[in-house]
Write a protein that holds these residues in place. Structure first.
Motif, PDB file in Angstrom:
ATOM      1  N   UNK A  35       0.758  -1.204   0.245  1.00 52.07           N
ATOM      2  CA  UNK A  35      -0.006  -0.111   0.048  1.00 52.07           C
ATOM      3  C   UNK A  35       0.755   1.183  -0.243  1.00 52.07           C
ATOM      4  N   UNK A  36       1.930   1.133   0.803  1.00 52.61           N
ATOM      5  CA  UNK A  36       2.882   2.424   0.874  1.00 52.61           C
ATOM      6  C   UNK A  36       3.473   2.587  -0.752  1.00 52.61           C
ATOM      7  N   UNK A  37       3.893   1.563  -1.298  1.00 50.35           N
ATOM      8  CA  UNK A  37       4.589   1.646  -2.613  1.00 50.35           C
ATOM      9  C   UNK A  37       3.471   2.303  -3.620  1.00 50.35           C
ATOM     10  N   UNK A  38       2.340   1.710  -3.497  1.00 52.61           N
ATOM     11  CA  UNK A  38       1.252   2.116  -4.304  1.00 52.61           C
ATOM     12  C   UNK A  38       0.711   3.627  -4.236  1.00 52.61           C
ATOM     13  N   UNK A  39       0.852   3.959  -3.119  1.00 55.20           N
ATOM     14  CA  UNK A  39       0.397   5.224  -2.568  1.00 55.20           C
ATOM     15  C   UNK A  39       1.372   6.337  -2.217  1.00 55.20           C
ATOM     16  N   UNK A 147     -10.147  -6.360  12.254  1.00 60.14           N
ATOM     17  CA  UNK A 147      -9.966  -4.879  12.603  1.00 60.14           C
ATOM     18  C   UNK A 147      -8.469  -4.879  13.506  1.00 60.14           C
ATOM     19  N   UNK A 148      -8.119  -6.106  13.999  1.00 58.88           N
ATOM     20  CA  UNK A 148      -6.772  -6.031  14.585  1.00 58.88           C
ATOM     21  C   UNK A 148      -5.584  -6.179  13.675  1.00 58.88           C
ATOM     22  N   UNK A 149      -6.031  -6.938  12.427  1.00 60.60           N
ATOM     23  CA  UNK A 149      -4.956  -6.877  11.356  1.00 60.60           C
ATOM     24  C   UNK A 149      -5.034  -5.506  10.645  1.00 60.60           C
ATOM     25  N   UNK A 150      -6.010  -4.916  10.476  1.00 60.61           N
ATOM     26  CA  UNK A 150      -6.083  -3.387   9.991  1.00 60.61           C
ATOM     27  C   UNK A 150      -5.213  -2.655  10.831  1.00 60.61           C
ATOM     28  N   UNK A 151      -5.394  -2.792  12.245  1.00 64.29           N
ATOM     29  CA  UNK A 151      -4.822  -1.774  13.293  1.00 64.29           C
ATOM     30  C   UNK A 151      -3.084  -1.866  12.770  1.00 64.29           C
ATOM     31  N   UNK A 152      -2.966  -3.429  12.651  1.00 64.56           N
ATOM     32  CA  UNK A 152      -1.198  -3.534  12.462  1.00 64.56           C
ATOM     33  C   UNK A 152      -0.860  -2.804  11.095  1.00 64.56           C
ATOM     34  N   UNK A 153      -1.666  -3.106  10.185  1.00 71.42           N
ATOM     35  CA  UNK A 153      -1.345  -2.491   8.960  1.00 71.42           C
ATOM     36  C   UNK A 153      -1.129  -1.072   8.843  1.00 71.42           C
ATOM     37  N   UNK A 154      -2.041  -0.401   9.548  1.00 66.01           N
ATOM     38  CA  UNK A 154      -2.120   0.915   9.808  1.00 66.01           C
ATOM     39  C   UNK A 154      -0.703   1.529  10.443  1.00 66.01           C
ATOM     40  N   UNK A 155      -0.369   0.748  11.493  1.00 64.92           N
ATOM     41  CA  UNK A 155       0.783   1.153  12.237  1.00 64.92           C
ATOM     42  C   UNK A 155       1.917   0.981  11.308  1.00 64.92           C
ATOM     43  N   UNK A 156       2.075  -0.285  10.739  1.00 68.67           N
ATOM     44  CA  UNK A 156       3.239  -0.549   9.778  1.00 68.67           C
ATOM     45  C   UNK A 156       3.397   0.459   8.668  1.00 68.67           C
ATOM     46  N   UNK A 157       1.849   0.739   8.262  1.00 67.62           N
ATOM     47  CA  UNK A 157       1.691   1.833   6.965  1.00 67.62           C
ATOM     48  C   UNK A 157       2.501   3.065   7.273  1.00 67.62           C
ATOM     49  N   UNK A 194       0.089   0.931  -8.659  1.00 65.20           N
ATOM     50  CA  UNK A 194      -0.786   2.322  -8.759  1.00 65.20           C
ATOM     51  C   UNK A 194      -1.947   2.226  -9.541  1.00 65.20           C
ATOM     52  N   UNK A 195      -1.732   1.395 -10.745  1.00 65.77           N
ATOM     53  CA  UNK A 195      -2.838   1.016 -11.657  1.00 65.77           C
ATOM     54  C   UNK A 195      -3.929   0.357 -10.674  1.00 65.77           C
ATOM     55  N   UNK A 196      -3.553  -0.605 -10.150  1.00 67.06           N
ATOM     56  CA  UNK A 196      -4.639  -1.363  -9.204  1.00 67.06           C
ATOM     57  C   UNK A 196      -5.309  -0.387  -8.169  1.00 67.06           C
ATOM     58  N   UNK A 197      -4.744   0.398  -7.599  1.00 76.03           N
ATOM     59  CA  UNK A 197      -5.138   1.308  -6.493  1.00 76.03           C
ATOM     60  C   UNK A 197      -6.029   2.101  -7.316  1.00 76.03           C
TER      61      UNK A 197
END
Length: 345
Positions: A35-39, A147-157, A194-197
């Protein structure tokens, strides 16, 4: 033993134990990194106005989070309001009438009629609510995990946005290729992501808008159903059928067979086929040619099918993982062809 051999043995062992130690977070790290690479262009955009790296990275995360949180909050809020305001007497009457309607249809098929009556005998408003509560607890368990996984993703992001350039430069130094070759591989992956996003966002808006416009004239909440349809459109193959099938069934129950047929044909032909299968590849091609500064050498149809393959293998996040694996593989093939193959013209 030569020192280099000993190093690779020890390194392979350490990689195994690192993977074992962080196995519960590897997928979250992968998704956050992709996600970081795409955005990452968001960071460059905010960097024009916000010079503080922490605040800049925080703004990027908030913008991405808004795409997920705001629609889900809106749908959840409206759904809770609907459940709280549900009249059990009216709902019970609706269930009984629906059962009689279905039995009436199958009276023309004596072979099936008795089986249908037995199947519907145990269905009532109370049994449906009991099943709904049981199903909601099942969904709640997986929603908590999500939600827990999303929370970790947000922190890592956040950390990927903050340390992104340093990580990128460090990886370039580690890879056993020339800097220009490594950059070409990353450029290909970045372009595909980026195309996919961007395609996913445009596709969600188009499908949600198309469905919302159609049903608002039938007396439904077009905005709510449009948001719901847009979210369900992220699920390949099934997609909007999760929404339009119940609505079509309800219209048949009301006796509006023509409206039900219209909803089904409109959703299947115009939204499901034209927008999702014809317009979507065109959008991918347009983004490749007009929006990306560096044109990709991956066919848009291949990107389209890599999204489907990623979803079927990895679930929801496979929408990002599938195209990444495909782009990385093709970039490596192209790198081998141009630099290591002896059959170059």
């Amino acid at each position: 033993m030569r020192p280099i051999y000993f190093f690779w043995i020890v390194f392979a062992i350490s990689v195994y134990w690192m993977a074992y130690l962080y196995q519960d977070f590897l997928m979250n790290l992968l998704i956050a990194g992709l996600l970081c690479v795409a955005t990452f262009w968001l960071k460059d955009f905010f960097g024009r106005y916000i010079k503080n790296e922490i605040l800049n990275s925080f703004c990027c995360v908030i913008v991405l989070l808004a795409f997920l949180i705001v629609p889900l909050y809106f749908v959840g809020h409206r759904s809770i309001g609907f459940i709280v305001g549900l009249d059990m007497d009216s709902f019970s009457s609706f269930v009984d009438k629906t059962k009689q309607f279905i039995i009436g249809i199958f009276e023309y098929f004596p072979v099936l009629s008795s089986g249908i009556k037995k199947s519907l005998a145990n269905i009532s408003a109370q049994s449906i609510m009991t099943y709904a509560i049981h199903f909601s607890s099942y969904i709640g368990k997986y929603s908590l995990s999500f939600l827990i996984n999303t929370g970790f993703i947000v922190v890592f992001l956040f950390f990927f946005f903050y340390y992104g350039r340093r990580i990128y430069n460090y990886i370039l130094q580690l890879l056993p290729f020339e800097i220009s070759q490594s950059k070409a591989v990353f450029r290909e992956i970045n372009g595909v992501l980026r195309v996919v996003f961007l395609t996913s966002i445009i596709n969600v808006i188009l499908q949600g808008f198309a469905f919302g416009i159609a049903v608002v004239w039938l007396g439904y909440d077009g905005f709510l159903l449009g948001v719901l349809y847009g979210l369900t459109s992220l699920i390949p193959v099934i997609g909007g059928a999760l929404l339009w099938l119940p609505i079509a069934g309800y219209e048949i129950y009301l006796g509006n067979v023509g409206i039900a047929i219209f909803i089904g044909v409109y959703s299947l032909v115009f939204i499901g086929f034209v927008i999702d299968n014809l317009i979507k590849p065109i959008i991918i091609a347009f983004i490749k040619q007009k929006i990306l500064k560096t044109p990709l050498q991956i066919n848009e149809i291949l990107i389209f099918f890599s999204i489907l393959a990623g979803f079927s293998t990895f679930g929801f996040w496979g929408i990002v993982v599938g195209p990444t694996i495909t782009a990385f593989f093709i970039a490596l093939l192209r790198l081998y062809q141009s630099n290591f193959s002896h059959k170059n013209p």
